[in-house]
Design an enzyme around this catalytic site. Structure first.
Site, PDB file in Angstrom:
ATOM      1  N   GLU A   9       0.854  -1.180   0.000  1.00  0.00           N
ATOM      2  CA  GLU A   9       0.000   0.000   0.000  1.00  0.00           C
ATOM      3  C   GLU A   9       0.899   1.241   0.000  1.00  0.00           C
ATOM      4  O   GLU A   9       1.854   1.288   0.779  1.00  0.00           O
ATOM      5  CB  GLU A   9      -0.916   0.039   1.229  1.00  0.00           C
ATOM      6  N   GLY A  28       2.248   0.605  11.535  1.00  0.00           N
ATOM      7  CA  GLY A  28       1.889  -0.257  12.654  1.00  0.00           C
ATOM      8  C   GLY A  28       1.555  -1.655  12.176  1.00  0.00           C
ATOM      9  O   GLY A  28       1.940  -2.649  12.782  1.00  0.00           O
ATOM     10  N   ALA A  29       0.824  -1.728  11.070  1.00  0.00           N
ATOM     11  CA  ALA A  29       0.428  -3.018  10.516  1.00  0.00           C
ATOM     12  C   ALA A  29      -0.174  -2.797   9.136  1.00  0.00           C
ATOM     13  O   ALA A  29      -0.407  -1.659   8.737  1.00  0.00           O
ATOM     14  CB  ALA A  29      -0.600  -3.700  11.418  1.00  0.00           C
ATOM     15  N   MET A  30      -0.422  -3.905   8.412  1.00  0.00           N
ATOM     16  CA  MET A  30      -0.995  -3.801   7.071  1.00  0.00           C
ATOM     17  C   MET A  30      -1.970  -4.933   6.833  1.00  0.00           C
ATOM     18  O   MET A  30      -1.663  -6.099   7.084  1.00  0.00           O
ATOM     19  CB  MET A  30       0.131  -3.818   6.029  1.00  0.00           C
ATOM     20  N   ASN A  53      -3.103  -6.935   4.569  1.00  0.00           N
ATOM     21  CA  ASN A  53      -3.101  -7.886   3.454  1.00  0.00           C
ATOM     22  C   ASN A  53      -4.134  -8.975   3.731  1.00  0.00           C
ATOM     23  O   ASN A  53      -4.178  -9.514   4.837  1.00  0.00           O
ATOM     24  CB  ASN A  53      -1.726  -8.536   3.306  1.00  0.00           C
ATOM     25  N   HIS A  71      -8.078  -3.504  14.352  1.00  0.00           N
ATOM     26  CA  HIS A  71      -8.158  -2.580  13.208  1.00  0.00           C
ATOM     27  C   HIS A  71      -7.921  -3.345  11.900  1.00  0.00           C
ATOM     28  O   HIS A  71      -8.696  -3.238  10.950  1.00  0.00           O
ATOM     29  CB  HIS A  71      -7.110  -1.471  13.408  1.00  0.00           C
ATOM     30  N   GLU A  72      -6.864  -4.139  11.866  1.00  0.00           N
ATOM     31  CA  GLU A  72      -6.548  -4.886  10.636  1.00  0.00           C
ATOM     32  C   GLU A  72      -7.630  -5.914  10.342  1.00  0.00           C
ATOM     33  O   GLU A  72      -7.983  -6.159   9.180  1.00  0.00           O
ATOM     34  CB  GLU A  72      -5.186  -5.578  10.755  1.00  0.00           C
ATOM     35  N   HIS A 128     -10.536  -4.444   8.661  1.00  0.00           N
ATOM     36  CA  HIS A 128     -10.235  -4.201   7.244  1.00  0.00           C
ATOM     37  C   HIS A 128     -10.533  -5.419   6.365  1.00  0.00           C
ATOM     38  O   HIS A 128     -10.712  -5.274   5.155  1.00  0.00           O
ATOM     39  CB  HIS A 128      -8.748  -3.887   7.064  1.00  0.00           C
ATOM     40  N   GLU A 132      -9.785   3.808   6.559  1.00  0.00           N
ATOM     41  CA  GLU A 132      -9.022   3.852   7.814  1.00  0.00           C
ATOM     42  C   GLU A 132      -9.900   4.233   9.005  1.00  0.00           C
ATOM     43  O   GLU A 132      -9.781   3.671  10.097  1.00  0.00           O
ATOM     44  CB  GLU A 132      -7.846   4.811   7.686  1.00  0.00           C
TER      45      GLU A 132
HETATM   46 ZN   LIG Z   1      -5.817   0.612   8.435  1.00  0.00          ZN
END
Ligand SMILES: [Zn+2]
Length: 853
Positions: free
Chosen positions: A127, A271-273, A275, A305-306, A309, A328
């Site tokens: 991203e 912080g994180a992604m 995928n 949060h992830e 998503h 987000e």
């Molecule tokens: Zn996010």
């Protein structure tokens, strides 16, 4: 910076193409610089004969075949990262055979070698548009396709991608192009459902693995082998299970990606992604040293949060980056909701009020502020928009929308939205339509007021009192001339009275505040309490002010007397906002912190308050009072360290904060004794990270130098140790050390994480005088660096090395001179303006503080 795809180009390409599938074959067995990448893309074209391009960055292109015909590889535009495609058929098969480049910047396919055992670790971060650093693709979110990966990797590696591996074939040692090839394994992965390129992923290397299962979903947790002993997989899995149960309940759609792996990867930029099915995390979330529960709480928020998503972002995806904020903000809002309702962190909204909202208010008052619904004409514009507006203001406004439409209606709308748009791409309107249907409310004026304008309103109580009772009570709403919008706020007003040493709410009224002045008739005739709190319960998004009497209550010990955590946190935020805005002097704020910090029970709030107090003294204090303020803070923290409960999070927070303000010989002696083990407060474990905190304070204080740093590195020869040593070296308070650090930073050869650490040490707030020569050097270099480096590296430099500690009019002037002479691109311009604004604010606040003396 290459490959700046515009929205227009993306729209045009999406009109023309429908992508069906990617088959990507990678060979990771040869070389440390490059890897083989062969991509087969199948796609259709709406107008046969038309032309377009495919994205591919940093590649040596060997062979390109379109529908069986070889194309001229010299057509590859390496600068733009594009390969032109002409004479498209209705249905096309494109094969791109290339060597791609491993990255050291945390963008694309990142390669890291563990200094402890020389083991190799790879992971991707795509991203917003870096998938085409690993394979040729149409790298935009609305061209979804299935993605099928095959990887040839050294034996002994784990290889993880979005879907589960369907087969692993052992290949014995053999002869290769560059000599003998080690034994290898070929990993075949199942094709994914249709997903966007930016959430495809690959993680490979000697990862340590823990597996589990929940509700039919296979779970995996991964980290580097050398961190395995520190991995607290049980805690991570518990939050993961709580998250799945919660999201399944409220979203009404099963988790759509089969298995769910969470991987803690080295040198990660964010912080994180998210995928799909293969979430990557900042490795600092594997705790090798003692951390406070604030950090564990933050990790849980990130996990949730992830996970949110997976539905919002991955299953249903924004068409273009204009709606990044929604992506987000939704994940942030849902993660805090999940945390408050489904985990042990039931005070998560207090943390949200303290952390997210402060971030949003700060960002929203920068000259670069923008409406939540931003205009994103190209990729450079989105790259600088991963900010406090996009994450935190957006989430605050969603929270306020939920208060407006009701949580049940909100979730019903979200369920409809997932059901209707699964696997597709959407825009804001699609969600608003669903919410309007389920709530029966018209959201167009809400959207206009909150999403299409910038800045934060200030709410101020104004009242008259006679005989101890209110004879009038108004809420005054303010907006600056440049951002004049006054909004509709749903707020609560809390009246708090002191009795028996406790500050408790005796009355609460809820009302709509509209326009410049709203009379609160419910409060007329009411007895004036000890403290009046506007926006109690944190319903709206606005800065609030305390009247003089309430502020006196707070400063005279009232901050210690709250029985509830949220109003206390809101008062801390109000005091900080007033300080930032020059309405409260720095010394008064510091005195408030010193008098109230001992009783802050929420560990996140405590750490925020301590950080803000430090920043206030270092940047906002009248220089004539600065040393006194620093000593006031240090003395209090030292006393608190002595009185805190042994082994508590408070104790560790006080020690960390004390290390950051200890400058006197006496205070440095205390730190030295903790490091040497000669006098360690009961309950404190002097572990690796705490040792580095102490070492850095002693280096900055002139007690330790290169020898001491080197000795500590020998004790801790890990990646984290190397970064900490880099930070310490850059904070040695000599002109030579600063020069050496600067040369390495601008040399551009450092890995992303090392560069960040070094910049952190270079910008030591205790020695701004050593940074004076670098103001000019910064403005001489930043334009070139922004052009030549990758986005993340360049903005780390642009933000991190801005002369923010040189709080002088010259810094503001230099920034503006740079902007007018260099005419930098919009995104860099924005970062420079933000830096200059910080200095201007600090100058103003120093004056306020001096005037209060
Ligand atoms: Zn996010």
């Amino acid at each position: 910076m290459a490959g700046n795809l515009t929205r227009e180009e993306a729209r045009e390409r999406a009109r023309l193409l429908k992508v069906e599938s990617y088959e990507v074959a990678l060979d990771l067995t040869e070389g440390e610089e490059r890897f083989e990448s062969v991509t087969t893309v199948r796609f259709t074209s709406a107008s046969p004969g038309a032309s377009t391009f495919i994205d591919l960055h940093g590649a040596n292109v060997r062979k390109v075949t379109l529908n069986g015909t070889d194309l001229d590889v010299s057509a590859y535009d390496a600068d733009k990262g594009r390969f032109p495609l002409t004479s498209l058929a209705a249905s096309n098969e494109l094969v791109v055979d290339a060597d791609c480049t491993y990255m050291r910047t945390g963008e694309g396919l990142h390669r890291f070698v563990d200094p402890v055992d020389q083991k190799v670790y790879l992971y991707t971060q795509f991203e917003t548009a870096d998938a085409h650093r690993m394979y040729a693709c149409f790298d935009q979110p609305d061209l979804k396709a299935t993605f099928q990966l095959t990887v040839l990797a050294p034996a002994g590696w784990e290889v993880v991608s979005n879907s589960a591996a369907t087969g692993v074939e052992e290949l014995p040692e053999q002869a290769g192009k560059h000599g003998t090839i080690q034994a290898a394994r070929r990993w075949e992965f199942a094709p994914t459902p249709v997903i966007s390129t930016y959430i495809t992923s690959l993680v490979a290397g000697h990862y340590h693995k823990v597996t589990s299962e929940h509700d039919g979903i296979p779970l995996g947790i991964y980290c580097r082998s050398s961190l395995a002993e520190h991995l607290d997989a049980d805690n991570i899995l518990e939050v993961t299970r709580q998250g799945f149960d919660f999201f399944h309940r409220v979203f009404g759609v099963r988790y759509p990606f089969g298995k769910y792996d969470q991987l803690f990867v080295p040198e990660f930029n964010a912080g994180a992604m998210e995928n799909a099915g293969c979430v990557t995390f900042l490795e600092d979330y594997v705790f090798r040293s003692r951390v406070t529960d604030a950090v564990v709480e933050r990790r849980a928020e990130t996990i949730l949060h992830e996970m949110a998503h997976m539905w919002f972002g991955d299953l249903v995806t924004m068409r273009w980056w204009d709606d990044l904020w929604l992506n987000e903000s939704f994940a942030t809002y849902m993660s805090v909701l999940a945390q408050a309702e489904a985990t042990r962190w039931n005070r998560a909204w207090t943390t949200f009020a303290n952390v997210e909202k402060s971030w949003a208010y700060r960002q929203d008052q920068l000259p670069s502020t923008h409406p939540i619904a931003a205009d994103i004409p190209d990729m450079q514009a989105v790259e600088v928009n991963f900010d406090g507006i996009t994450y935190a203001k957006g989430a605050s406004v969603l929270k306020q929308l939920v208060a407006y439409v009701g949580l049940d209606n909100f979730l019903a709308g979200v369920r409809d939205y997932f059901a209707e748009h699964a696997w597709g791409n959407t825009e804001l309107e699609d969600l608003l339509n669903a919410l309007e249907r389920t709530s029966g409310r018209d959201l167009s004026s809400w959207s206009k007021e909150w999403l299409e304008t910038s800045w934060v309103n200030t709410l101020r109580p104004e009242f008259e009192v006679s005989g101890g009772r209110f004879t009038s009570f108004d809420v005054v709403q303010e907006a600056p001339v440049e951002h004049p919008t006054l909004r509709s706020h749903r707020i609560a007003i809390g009246l708090y009275s002191l009795a028996g040493g406790k500050l408790t709410r005796t009355r609460r009224v809820e009302l709509d505040v509209v326009g410049a002045r709203t009379s609160v008739s419910q409060l007329i005739g009411e007895e004036q309490p000890d403290l009046v709190l506007l926006n109690d319960d944190d319903l709206t998004y606005a800065k609030v002010r305390l009247d003089e009497d309430s502020l006196r209550t707070l400063v005279d010990g009232g901050i210690n007397a709250f029985t509830e955590s949220l109003p206390r946190a809101l008062c801390w935020t109000a005091a900080w906002d007033m300080t930032r805005d020059g309405e409260m002097s720095t010394r008064d704020y510091v005195k408030l912190v010193v008098s109230g910090v001992a009783t802050v029970s929420d560990i996140t709030v405590l750490q925020t308050v301590l950080r803000q107090a430090r920043l206030a003294v270092q940047q906002y204090a009248d220089p004539a009072w600065r040393a006194e303020g620093l000593s006031l803070l240090a003395t209090e923290l030292r006393a608190l360290l002595g009185s805190a409960e042994p082994g508590s999070d408070q104790q560790l927070s006080f020690l960390q904060a004390f290390s950051a303000v200890a400058t006197s010989e006496e205070d440095l002696d205390v730190l030295q004794a903790v490091l040497d083990g000669t006098s360690v407060p009961e309950g404190v474990t002097v572990d690796a990270d705490l040792r580095w905190t102490l070492v850095q304070a002693l280096v900055s204080g002139g007690r330790l130098a290169e020898d001491g740093i080197q000795a500590e590195l020998e004790r801790d020869p890990t990646a984290k140790g190397e970064r900490s040593a880099a930070m310490c070296r850059a904070s040695i308070p000599t002109a030579e050390a600063k020069q050496a650090a600067w040369a390495q930073i601008v040399g551009g050869e450092l890995a992303n994480a090392v560069a960040r650490a070094m910049i952190g040490g270079f910008q030591d707030p205790h020695h701004p005088e050593l940074l004076v020569p670098y103001r000019e050097k910064y403005f001489a270099e930043v334009g070139r660096i922004y052009q030549e480096w990758t986005f993340d590296q360049a903005s780390t430099f642009a933000v991190g090395c801005f002369p923010a500690l040189l709080i002088e009019p010259t810094t503001v002037r230099s920034a503006h001179d740079f902007l007018s002479t260099a005419q930098p691109p919009q995104a860099l311009r924005r970062l420079i303006l933000e830096g200059a604004d910080g200095v201007r604010r600090a100058l103003r606040n120093r004056e306020t503080d001096a005037a209060s003396a």
